[in-house]
Write an enzyme that holds these catalytic residues in place. Structure first.
Site, PDB file in Angstrom:
ATOM      1  N   ALA A  57       0.863  -1.173   0.000  1.00 35.64           N
ATOM      2  CA  ALA A  57       0.000   0.000   0.000  1.00 35.64           C
ATOM      3  C   ALA A  57       0.903   1.228   0.000  1.00 35.64           C
ATOM      4  O   ALA A  57       2.099   1.130   0.314  1.00 35.64           O
ATOM      5  CB  ALA A  57      -0.877  -0.022   1.249  1.00 35.64           C
ATOM      6  N   GLU A 123       4.373  -5.262   7.362  1.00 36.90           N
ATOM      7  CA  GLU A 123       3.550  -4.222   7.999  1.00 36.90           C
ATOM      8  C   GLU A 123       3.921  -3.956   9.458  1.00 36.90           C
ATOM      9  O   GLU A 123       3.874  -2.820   9.923  1.00 36.90           O
ATOM     10  CB  GLU A 123       2.062  -4.606   7.913  1.00 36.90           C
ATOM     11  CG  GLU A 123       1.423  -4.349   6.550  1.00 36.90           C
ATOM     12  CD  GLU A 123       1.607  -5.506   5.579  1.00 36.90           C
ATOM     13  OE1 GLU A 123       2.443  -6.403   5.848  1.00 36.90           O
ATOM     14  OE2 GLU A 123       0.912  -5.515   4.548  1.00 36.90           O
TER      15      GLU A 123
HETATM   16  N1  3HC Z   1       4.614   3.449  -0.301  1.00 34.43           N
HETATM   17  C1  3HC Z   1       5.060   4.654  -0.670  1.00 34.43           C
HETATM   18  N2  3HC Z   1       6.321   4.907  -1.028  1.00 34.43           N
HETATM   19  C2  3HC Z   1       7.164   3.888  -1.007  1.00 34.43           C
HETATM   20  C3  3HC Z   1       6.783   2.597  -0.631  1.00 34.43           C
HETATM   21  C4  3HC Z   1       5.425   2.382  -0.276  1.00 34.43           C
HETATM   22  N3  3HC Z   1       4.974   1.181   0.063  1.00 34.43           N
HETATM   23  N4  3HC Z   1       7.852   1.789  -0.698  1.00 34.43           N
HETATM   24  C5  3HC Z   1       8.873   2.552  -1.105  1.00 34.43           C
HETATM   25  N5  3HC Z   1       8.456   3.817  -1.294  1.00 34.43           N
HETATM   26  C6  3HC Z   1       9.243   4.957  -1.788  1.00 34.43           C
HETATM   27  C7  3HC Z   1      10.354   5.345  -0.841  1.00 34.43           C
HETATM   28  O1  3HC Z   1       9.884   6.241   0.127  1.00 34.43           O
HETATM   29  C8  3HC Z   1      11.342   5.984  -1.796  1.00 34.43           C
HETATM   30  O2  3HC Z   1      10.884   7.278  -2.055  1.00 34.43           O
HETATM   31  P1  3HC Z   1      11.945   8.465  -2.339  1.00 34.43           P
HETATM   32  O3  3HC Z   1      12.734   8.015  -3.519  1.00 34.43           O
HETATM   33  O4  3HC Z   1      11.091   9.639  -2.559  1.00 34.43           O
HETATM   34  O5  3HC Z   1      12.776   8.551  -1.099  1.00 34.43           O
HETATM   35  C9  3HC Z   1      11.180   5.175  -3.072  1.00 34.43           C
HETATM   36  O6  3HC Z   1       9.907   4.536  -2.964  1.00 34.43           O
HETATM   37  C10 3HC Z   1      12.231   4.109  -3.261  1.00 34.43           C
HETATM   38  O7  3HC Z   1      12.304   3.338  -2.060  1.00 34.43           O
HETATM   39  P2  3HC Z   1      13.690   2.889  -1.444  1.00 34.43           P
HETATM   40  O8  3HC Z   1      14.643   4.020  -1.469  1.00 34.43           O
HETATM   41  O9  3HC Z   1      13.375   2.253  -0.157  1.00 34.43           O
HETATM   42  O10 3HC Z   1      14.148   1.832  -2.543  1.00 34.43           O
HETATM   43  P3  3HC Z   1      14.865   0.450  -2.364  1.00 34.43           P
HETATM   44  O11 3HC Z   1      15.032  -0.103  -3.714  1.00 34.43           O
HETATM   45  O12 3HC Z   1      16.054   0.595  -1.474  1.00 34.43           O
HETATM   46  O13 3HC Z   1      13.827  -0.486  -1.554  1.00 34.43           O
HETATM   47  C11 3HC Z   1      11.719  -1.509  -1.083  1.00 34.43           C
HETATM   48  C12 3HC Z   1      12.636  -0.852  -2.155  1.00 34.43           C
HETATM   49  C13 3HC Z   1      12.336  -2.818  -0.623  1.00 34.43           C
HETATM   50  C14 3HC Z   1      10.396  -1.771  -1.729  1.00 34.43           C
HETATM   51  C15 3HC Z   1      11.588  -0.566   0.122  1.00 34.43           C
HETATM   52  O14 3HC Z   1      11.224   0.710  -0.349  1.00 34.43           O
HETATM   53  C16 3HC Z   1      10.533  -0.978   1.115  1.00 34.43           C
HETATM   54  O15 3HC Z   1      10.805  -1.804   1.961  1.00 34.43           O
HETATM   55  N6  3HC Z   1       9.329  -0.371   1.038  1.00 34.43           N
HETATM   56  C17 3HC Z   1       8.307  -0.532   2.006  1.00 34.43           C
HETATM   57  C18 3HC Z   1       7.610  -1.859   1.881  1.00 34.43           C
HETATM   58  C19 3HC Z   1       6.486  -1.953   2.891  1.00 34.43           C
HETATM   59  O16 3HC Z   1       6.654  -1.707   4.060  1.00 34.43           O
HETATM   60  N7  3HC Z   1       5.303  -2.353   2.395  1.00 34.43           N
HETATM   61  C20 3HC Z   1       4.178  -2.492   3.234  1.00 34.43           C
HETATM   62  C21 3HC Z   1       3.378  -1.252   3.189  1.00 34.43           C
HETATM   63  S1  3HC Z   1       2.020  -1.304   4.296  1.00 34.43           S
HETATM   64  C22 3HC Z   1       0.832  -2.158   3.473  1.00 34.43           C
HETATM   65  O17 3HC Z   1       1.059  -2.649   2.405  1.00 34.43           O
HETATM   66  C23 3HC Z   1      -0.489  -2.216   4.153  1.00 34.43           C
HETATM   67  C24 3HC Z   1      -1.376  -3.234   3.537  1.00 34.43           C
HETATM   68  O18 3HC Z   1      -1.345  -4.412   4.300  1.00 34.43           O
HETATM   69  C25 3HC Z   1      -2.785  -2.753   3.472  1.00 34.43           C
END
Ligand code: 3HC
Ligand code: NAI
Length: 691
Positions: A57, A123
């Protein structure tokens, strides 16, 4: 939507990580509808455009929702619609399928994954639990125990493990899309299997709960996630999802979620240095020289070798060099024992570290990191010598923790090439690197230092030159306050317990014993002008411990005494010393509450942080937060000291600080940023004003 060999290809395109932002799930629904309506389509492949499948998300939307500025995203309608598709849907995963991304994948009928991809439900690392059926679909695919573990820890698993666990149906070695289409054609005539129709068998999760209580102490989400997964074994799918949604909503508005999301974005924000344009290209760093093979030099060498960058390491004697290489080998061997490294990998890494006397070859390296004794005269002499050896575009970095980086830079003919790279001990483990920007440091050099930190998988935070930079500068008032508290009647163990209950990884007396009480003693003596202000109270006991030869862990005793397993034990000798010292100084001893301990230590940290900000040593409050989260064991679920201040309320903290000033004197003078409190603002507002 494109079609190939009767298979519809739906590509999700929401760069950079295909987060399921508003509009994306709706777009998917439309595309699935269209594919089902097209008689030429027999199966559907959903794939991510760009570098990854779907990273979940949109956390920006989740963060807004946490503050009540938006509704929490609801992915269920789109996911249920996909699951109900009469034509089979194959999810083709590369990069990462995380959170909502994996939930989306599990709503498909089949999953194929590129070798090298990762799948997980992270999450809980954001203080929430999966909110789009993840806790209900995952146990139905991989079993309850595995699902509970994945949801609670948030750690992703590689594609091969996912295949073994039943989460994916095939691992594709070659081109993912080609493999996915071939798979889709194989299964196109089967009735699409729905994850929701499977059952989740009960499992005993007690051991996991116990483990999580320790490893994720104080955090709400991981235990609640286990409970939600367990619900899948007792409730039907829709009832399980309703339970999940309720919990997701509750946690999604909580302080821990706010703090952990702040930490997530904060780690990324610190990489964007104010005033340093994206167009400033770092110098490439493909080889490194390190001077000093002691505690820090060795750890820094390992950090480079761990990511495949070759290093030359030099010291002033063969003996020191051998000792340093011996420690490096021992550290790697310890990792092998813990199962974190193979012997082959150790040999590969060791082969990247060349120990040598003298500086032959240093004229070719792209970066030199100095880690010799903490003496300005020595460092100046060394940098003057490096100036003669290094190539013109070589970045010269010092790992000093207390000295003036500008003075070191001035001992070269190229101060613009000099920067501080302040690693933390143990350097091969700790993620923080304070990147110290000197008055002459060139933008490209700064960009290089930040790129190096990133290449090492560490977090670089730019700080200004000045005593203690940001982290240590703030730690002194925090540490002193703890020492004042024991003089006033608390004990080291009580203070440490209050701080670890607050969430700190270690109590401050334990930290002092680990770092060495003599180290602090030397710093206090060298910087007497900073520490000995007329009329200001100074802690009295630490110097006496030093004089008794109690330097901390390395001498077997400090604030605590230590048994063979290095367990800290309260020591009656210390308690008596404290009592006597307080009596001699006329300090009245009393019982001190846990609340006062935490307030005095943590507010001292926050007040100094505000001063650091006002003086521009840190550009933004978020920089301070990330320094404390990655280098000082401040709990991520509190978001860092400055973020925590916002949660408590700056007005409340300001009032307490004023009270402490009346009671304890001028060291509690409120920092100039008190105006934020008056305006009912937070440090996030301060950062926004400067953005
Ligand atoms: N939402 C919004 N922005 C996100 C995002 C997300 N889920 N994941 C990454 N981004 C953004 C980062 O903030 C970053 O933005 P910026 O360039 O403006 O700083 C850009 O995307 C690139 O991210 P990274 O610098 O972290 O890139 P990497 O390649 O190093 O890592 C990744 C990629 C492994 C996908 C890492 O970004 C990550 O772990 N993201 C979060 C994953 C996460 O926690 N997902 C769960 C979300 S909660 C959810 O899904 C709820 C659901 O159950 C309803
Ligand atoms: P250390 O004493 O373990 O190692 C210093 C090494 O430098 C020794 O091996 C010594 O032989 C070598 N050395 C001294 N003069 C030299 C010269 N002229 N040429 C080549 N080698 C020389 O010290 P440590 O702890 O590794 O500290 C190094 C630097 O890192 C210091 O500036 C210190 O302030 C800083 N630092 C230390 C931290 C710590 O926790 N130990 C944390 C962060 C920074």
């Amino acid at each position: 939507m494109a079609t190939r060999e009767g298979v519809a290809i739906i590509t999700i395109n929401n760069p950079p990580v295909n987060a399921l932002s508003h509009g994306v799930p709706e777009g998917l629904e439309t595309a699935i509808h269209a594919a089902n309506a097209d008689p030429g389509v027999h199966a559907i492949v959903v794939i991510g455009g760009g570098r990854t499948f779907v990273a979940g998300a949109d956390i920006n939307e989740l963060e807004k929702a946490a503050y009540g500025q938006a509704e929490l995203p609801d992915l269920h309608p789109a996911l249920n619609m996909i699951e109900a598709s009469p034509k089979p849907v194959v999810m083709a995963i590369h990069g990462t399928a995380l959170g909502g991304g994996l939930e989306l994948a599990m709503a498909g009928h089949y999953r194929v994954a590129a070798a090298g991809s990762q799948l997980g439900l992270p999450e809980t690392k954001l203080g929430i639990i999966p909110g789009a059926g993840g806790t209900q679909r995952l146990p139905r695919l991989v079993g309850t125990a595995k699902a509970a573990e994945m949801c609670a820890t948030g750690d992703p698993i590689p594609a091969r493990d996912a295949l073994a666990a039943g989460l994916v149906d095939r691992v594709i070695e070659g081109d993912l899309l080609t493999g996915a289409i071939a798979f889709a054609r194989e299964i196109q005539d089967r009735t699409p299997p729905r994850t929701r129709d499977r059952a989740a068998a009960p499992a005993n999760l007690d051991a996991l709960r116990e483990q999580i209580k320790k490893s994720r102490k104080h955090q709400h989400a991981p235990l609640v996630a286990i409970e939600a997964v367990e619900a899948a074994t007792a409730l039907d799918f829709d009832a399980g999802c309703r339970h999940e949604k309720e919990v997701f909503k509750k946690l999604g508005h909580g302080d821990q979620a706010k703090a952990l999301m702040h930490a997530f974005f904060g780690e990324r924000a610190v990489a964007k240095v104010p005033g340093l344009g994206k167009d400033v290209a770092p110098y490439p760093v493909t080889s490194v020289g390190i001077v000093g093979a002691g505690t820090m030099g060795g750890g820094i060498a390992m950090s480079f070798a761990n990511v495949g960058i070759p290093v030359r390491i030099t010291d002033s004697s063969q003996e020191a060099l051998d000792r340093g290489m011996g420690v490096i080998r021992k550290n790697y061997e310890a990792s092998i024992k813990r199962g974190r490294l193979t012997p082959e990998a150790m040999e590969q890494r060791l082969a990247l570290i060349t120990p040598q006397l003298g500086m032959a070859g240093f004229e070719q390296v792209d970066l030199i990191v100095e880690a010799v004794f903490e003496s300005l005269a020595l460092k100046k002499e060394l940098f003057a010598a490096l100036d003669q050896v290094a190539k013109p575009d070589c970045v010269l970095a010092t790992n000093t923790s207390t000295l003036d980086v500008d003075a070191i830079a001035r001992s070269t003919s190229r101060p613009q090439m000099v920067v501080g790279l302040h690693f933390f001990s143990p350097a091969n483990v700790m993620r923080l690197v304070e990147v110290v920007r000197g008055e002459a440091t060139d933008g490209r050099v700064l960009a290089t230092a930040m790129a190096v930190a990133k290449a090492l998988k560490k977090v670089g935070v730019v700080v200004r030159n000045g005593f203690g930079f940001v982290g240590n500068r703030m730690m002194f008032p925090y540490m002193f306050e703890a020492q004042f508290l024991v003089e006033e009647g608390s004990t080291p163990a009580e203070v440490d317990a209050a701080l670890t209950d607050f969430g700190m990884a270690m109590g401050i007396f334990g930290v002092d014993d680990m770092a060495g009480i003599d180290v602090m003693w030397r710093v206090k003596r060298e910087f007497a002008d900073i520490f000995e202000k007329p009329g200001e109270r100074r802690p009295l006991v630490a110097d006496r411990l030093c004089a008794m030869g109690r330097m901390g862990q390395k001498t077997g005793a400090g604030w605590y005494r230590y048994d063979e397993s290095r367990k800290p034990l309260p020591d009656p000798i210390v308690l008596e010393l404290i009592r006597k010292t307080a009596a001699e100084a006329g300090i009245e001893q009393r019982e001190i509450s846990k609340e006062e301990i935490v307030e005095r230590c943590v507010y001292a940290l926050i007040n100094e942080g505000a001063r650091v900000l006002e003086e521009g040593r840190a550009a933004r409050a978020v920089d301070i937060d990330i320094v404390y989260l990655t280098g000082y064991g401040f709990p991520a679920w509190r978001g860092g000291p400055m973020f925590h201040a916002g949660l408590v309320g700056l007005d409340k903290i300001h009032a307490r600080i004023c009270e402490f000033e009346r009671r304890h004197g001028p060291r509690w003078k409120p920092a100039p940023l008190a105006r934020l409190a008056a305006e009912k603002k937070t440090f996030a507002d301060y950062d926004a004003e400067r953005a």
